[in-house]
Design a protein around this motif. Structure first.
Motif, PDB file in Angstrom:
ATOM      1  N   PHE A 158      16.381 -21.183 -13.575  1.00 14.08           N
ATOM      2  CA  PHE A 158      15.729 -21.370 -12.282  1.00 14.08           C
ATOM      3  C   PHE A 158      14.404 -20.619 -12.212  1.00 14.08           C
ATOM      4  O   PHE A 158      14.220 -19.587 -12.860  1.00 14.08           O
ATOM      5  CB  PHE A 158      16.628 -20.871 -11.139  1.00 14.08           C
ATOM      6  N   LEU A 159      13.505 -21.158 -11.392  1.00 13.24           N
ATOM      7  CA  LEU A 159      12.268 -20.480 -11.007  1.00 13.24           C
ATOM      8  C   LEU A 159      12.174 -20.515  -9.495  1.00 13.24           C
ATOM      9  O   LEU A 159      12.410 -21.560  -8.871  1.00 13.24           O
ATOM     10  CB  LEU A 159      11.050 -21.198 -11.604  1.00 13.24           C
ATOM     11  N   ILE A 160      11.837 -19.375  -8.898  1.00 12.88           N
ATOM     12  CA  ILE A 160      11.577 -19.311  -7.460  1.00 12.88           C
ATOM     13  C   ILE A 160      10.103 -18.975  -7.287  1.00 12.88           C
ATOM     14  O   ILE A 160       9.656 -17.883  -7.657  1.00 12.88           O
ATOM     15  CB  ILE A 160      12.467 -18.270  -6.758  1.00 12.88           C
ATOM     16  N   THR A 161       9.338 -19.919  -6.749  1.00  7.74           N
ATOM     17  CA  THR A 161       7.892 -19.752  -6.618  1.00  7.74           C
ATOM     18  C   THR A 161       7.560 -18.820  -5.456  1.00  7.74           C
ATOM     19  O   THR A 161       8.430 -18.439  -4.669  1.00  7.74           O
ATOM     20  CB  THR A 161       7.203 -21.101  -6.400  1.00  7.74           C
ATOM     21  N   ARG A 162       6.292 -18.490  -5.335  1.00  2.24           N
ATOM     22  CA  ARG A 162       5.862 -17.580  -4.261  1.00  2.24           C
ATOM     23  C   ARG A 162       6.180 -18.156  -2.876  1.00  2.24           C
ATOM     24  O   ARG A 162       6.446 -17.415  -1.930  1.00  2.24           O
ATOM     25  CB  ARG A 162       4.351 -17.318  -4.366  1.00  2.24           C
ATOM     26  N   SER A 163       6.183 -19.471  -2.752  1.00  2.45           N
ATOM     27  CA  SER A 163       6.463 -20.104  -1.456  1.00  2.45           C
ATOM     28  C   SER A 163       7.956 -20.250  -1.190  1.00  2.45           C
ATOM     29  O   SER A 163       8.356 -20.702  -0.117  1.00  2.45           O
ATOM     30  CB  SER A 163       5.797 -21.477  -1.386  1.00  2.45           C
ATOM     31  N   GLY A 164       8.787 -19.900  -2.185  1.00  2.27           N
ATOM     32  CA  GLY A 164      10.231 -20.028  -2.004  1.00  2.27           C
ATOM     33  C   GLY A 164      10.800 -21.327  -2.543  1.00  2.27           C
ATOM     34  O   GLY A 164      12.000 -21.585  -2.396  1.00  2.27           O
ATOM     35  N   GLU A 165       9.985 -22.135  -3.191  1.00  2.86           N
ATOM     36  CA  GLU A 165      10.484 -23.377  -3.781  1.00  2.86           C
ATOM     37  C   GLU A 165      11.407 -23.042  -4.960  1.00  2.86           C
ATOM     38  O   GLU A 165      11.102 -22.170  -5.767  1.00  2.86           O
ATOM     39  CB  GLU A 165       9.310 -24.230  -4.271  1.00  2.86           C
ATOM     40  N   LEU A 166      12.523 -23.755  -5.029  1.00  3.27           N
ATOM     41  CA  LEU A 166      13.473 -23.558  -6.111  1.00  3.27           C
ATOM     42  C   LEU A 166      13.329 -24.691  -7.119  1.00  3.27           C
ATOM     43  O   LEU A 166      13.404 -25.864  -6.762  1.00  3.27           O
ATOM     44  CB  LEU A 166      14.903 -23.522  -5.579  1.00  3.27           C
ATOM     45  N   ILE A 167      13.121 -24.338  -8.381  1.00  3.67           N
ATOM     46  CA  ILE A 167      12.982 -25.315  -9.455  1.00  3.67           C
ATOM     47  C   ILE A 167      14.048 -25.005 -10.504  1.00  3.67           C
ATOM     48  O   ILE A 167      14.232 -23.849 -10.893  1.00  3.67           O
ATOM     49  CB  ILE A 167      11.579 -25.256 -10.087  1.00  3.67           C
ATOM     50  N   GLN A 168      14.754 -26.031 -10.949  1.00  4.99           N
ATOM     51  CA  GLN A 168      15.785 -25.853 -11.971  1.00  4.99           C
ATOM     52  C   GLN A 168      15.353 -26.577 -13.248  1.00  4.99           C
ATOM     53  O   GLN A 168      14.914 -27.729 -13.216  1.00  4.99           O
ATOM     54  CB  GLN A 168      17.142 -26.383 -11.509  1.00  4.99           C
ATOM     55  N   PHE A 169      15.528 -25.891 -14.383  1.00  5.12           N
ATOM     56  CA  PHE A 169      15.111 -26.421 -15.686  1.00  5.12           C
ATOM     57  C   PHE A 169      16.288 -26.733 -16.607  1.00  5.12           C
ATOM     58  O   PHE A 169      16.196 -27.626 -17.448  1.00  5.12           O
ATOM     59  CB  PHE A 169      14.199 -25.415 -16.394  1.00  5.12           C
ATOM     60  N   VAL A 170      17.366 -25.973 -16.471  1.00 13.61           N
ATOM     61  CA  VAL A 170      18.502 -26.098 -17.385  1.00 13.61           C
ATOM     62  C   VAL A 170      19.785 -26.054 -16.562  1.00 13.61           C
ATOM     63  O   VAL A 170      19.903 -25.278 -15.609  1.00 13.61           O
ATOM     64  CB  VAL A 170      18.500 -24.960 -18.432  1.00 13.61           C
ATOM     65  N   SER A 171      20.734 -26.899 -16.935  1.00 12.13           N
ATOM     66  CA  SER A 171      22.041 -26.876 -16.286  1.00 12.13           C
ATOM     67  C   SER A 171      22.708 -25.526 -16.499  1.00 12.13           C
ATOM     68  O   SER A 171      22.588 -24.913 -17.567  1.00 12.13           O
ATOM     69  CB  SER A 171      22.921 -27.987 -16.873  1.00 12.13           C
ATOM     70  N   THR A 172      23.449 -25.082 -15.501  1.00 11.63           N
ATOM     71  CA  THR A 172      24.175 -23.820 -15.649  1.00 11.63           C
ATOM     72  C   THR A 172      25.290 -23.935 -16.683  1.00 11.63           C
ATOM     73  O   THR A 172      25.819 -22.918 -17.135  1.00 11.63           O
ATOM     74  CB  THR A 172      24.767 -23.367 -14.310  1.00 11.63           C
ATOM     75  N   LEU A 173      25.651 -25.159 -17.065  1.00 14.02           N
ATOM     76  CA  LEU A 173      26.659 -25.344 -18.100  1.00 14.02           C
ATOM     77  C   LEU A 173      26.111 -25.011 -19.483  1.00 14.02           C
ATOM     78  O   LEU A 173      26.882 -24.745 -20.413  1.00 14.02           O
ATOM     79  CB  LEU A 173      27.176 -26.791 -18.102  1.00 14.02           C
TER      80      LEU A 173
END
Length: 272
Positions: A158-173
Motif C-alpha cells: 500500500f501507499l498512502i499519499t499526502r492527500s490520504g489517497e490509498l493505493i494498493q499494488f500487491v495483494s495481501t496474499l
C-alpha cells in the motif's frame, strides 16, 4: 301537410345518421393513424453487475461504483476481498511480488516513507512517480534521481499519499518487495510474513492528518482479516540500513486511533 312534415323529418334523421357514422369512421381512422405514427417504446433491459466482494449480481443503477468496480453496499466497498485487495483503494498492480511461503499469513505491518523525487511533494503533486516506480514504469529522463533508481524493482502493498489517497499494488496474499534484508524479533526475511505500507513523505517533515485517517481505516480492516498483527517501522527491522518512517511518524497517534494493544507494538510508541 303532416305527411310532408314526416317526410322532411325522416330525411333529416337519415342525414344525421349518415353524418354521424362517417364522423365515427374518420375519428377511428385518425386514432389508428396517430398510433401508427408513434414509434413503439422499447424498454432497455437493466444492466446487471456483480459485487466485487460477494459476487451478488445487482442492477448497475443501484450499485456503488469505485474505479469501474461495483459493490452492493458500503460495507463491502471497505472489505478486504478473498483475493487480498481492499475495495476502497485504487488498484495499481505491480509485477514485483512473490507468492508467500506455504501456510504463511501476514502477522506484521511495516511502516515506510517514500518521496519521488525526494521532498518534491512540498512543491507539487508527485505521488504518480511512486506509482510508476512500483510498476517499473519510471522514466529515468524526468529527474536525475530517477536515473539512479530506475533499474530497481521494488514494491509495497500500500501507499498512502499526502492527500490520504490509498493505493494498493500487491495483494495481501502475496509478498511485496519492501523490507529487503531484515529481521523482526529474530525472524529473518520479513517480506515473507509482512504487509508493507508506504507513507508519502521524506522523514524531514510531519505527515498529514489525512494520511493517519486513511491508515487507521486500513489497519482496522487488515486487523479484522489478520488478527494479532504487530507493527514496526522499516528502521526497526533493518536498523543498519534504514531510517524510515523517521522521527515525525506519530506511533502514539497510530496506537490511539486504531486501539492497537501495546503488546502489538514491540518497539513502543516513541518517536524514532
Amino acid at each position: 301537410m303532416a305527411r310532408w312534415l314526416f317526410l322532411i323529418a325522416g330525411v333529416y334523421l337519415l342525414y344525421r345518421w349518415i353524418k354521424g357514422k362517417n364522423s365515427t369512421k374518420l375519428n377511428r381512422e385518425d386514432a389508428l393513424k396517430s398510433m401508427s405514427d408513434k414509434a413503439p417504446e422499447i424498454l432497455e433491459p437493466e444492466v446487471m453487475v456483480p459485487c466485487q466482494y460477494c459476487n451478488v449480481h445487482l442492477p448497475q443503477s443501484t450499485a456503488i461504483t469505485f474505479e469501474q468496480r461495483f459493490y452492493c453496499c458500503e460495507e463491502h466497498l471497505h472489505e478486504l476481498d478473498i483475493a487480498g485487495w481492499i475495495g476502497f483503494a485504487n488498484w495499481r498492480p505491480s509485477p514485483n511480488y512473490d507468492v508467500r511461503p506455504e501456510n504463511i499469513q501476514p502477522d506484521l505491518v511495516v511502516i515506510h516513507h517514500i518521496s519521488l523525487p525526494p521532498s518534491e511533494f512540498k512543491n507539487k503533486h508527485s505521488s504518480h512517480y511512486i506509482v510508476d516506480f512500483f510498476q517499473n514504469k519510471l522514466d529515468p529522463n524526468v529527474h536525475p534521481y530517477f536515473a539512479e533508481i530506475a533499474g530497481q524493482k521494488v514494491s509495497s502493498h500500500f501507499l498512502i499519499t499526502r492527500s490520504g489517497e490509498l493505493i494498493q499494488f500487491v495483494s495481501t496474499l502475496n509478498k511485496a518487495w519492501h523490507a529487503g534484508v531484515s529481521s523482526f524479533l529474530g525472524r529473518e526475511k520479513c517480506n515473507d510474513f509482512s504487509i508493507g505500507i508506504e507513507f508519502e513523505g521524506d522523514g524531514e517533515s510531519a505527515f498529514e492528518d489525512a494520511q493517519y485517517k486513511t491508515l487507521t481505516a486500513l489497519v482496522k480492516r487488515l486487523s479484522a482479516s489478520y488478527p494479532n498483527l504487530q507493527f514496526a517501522g522499516h528502521s526497526d527491522i533493518a536498523p543498519d540500513r534504514k531510517t524510515d518512517p523517521g522521527p515525525f511518524f506519530d506511533w502514539q497517534k497510530l496506537k490511539k486511533e486504531t486501539e492497537i494493544s501495546p503488546k502489538n507494538l514491540p518497539y513502543g510508541v516513541t518517536f524514532r
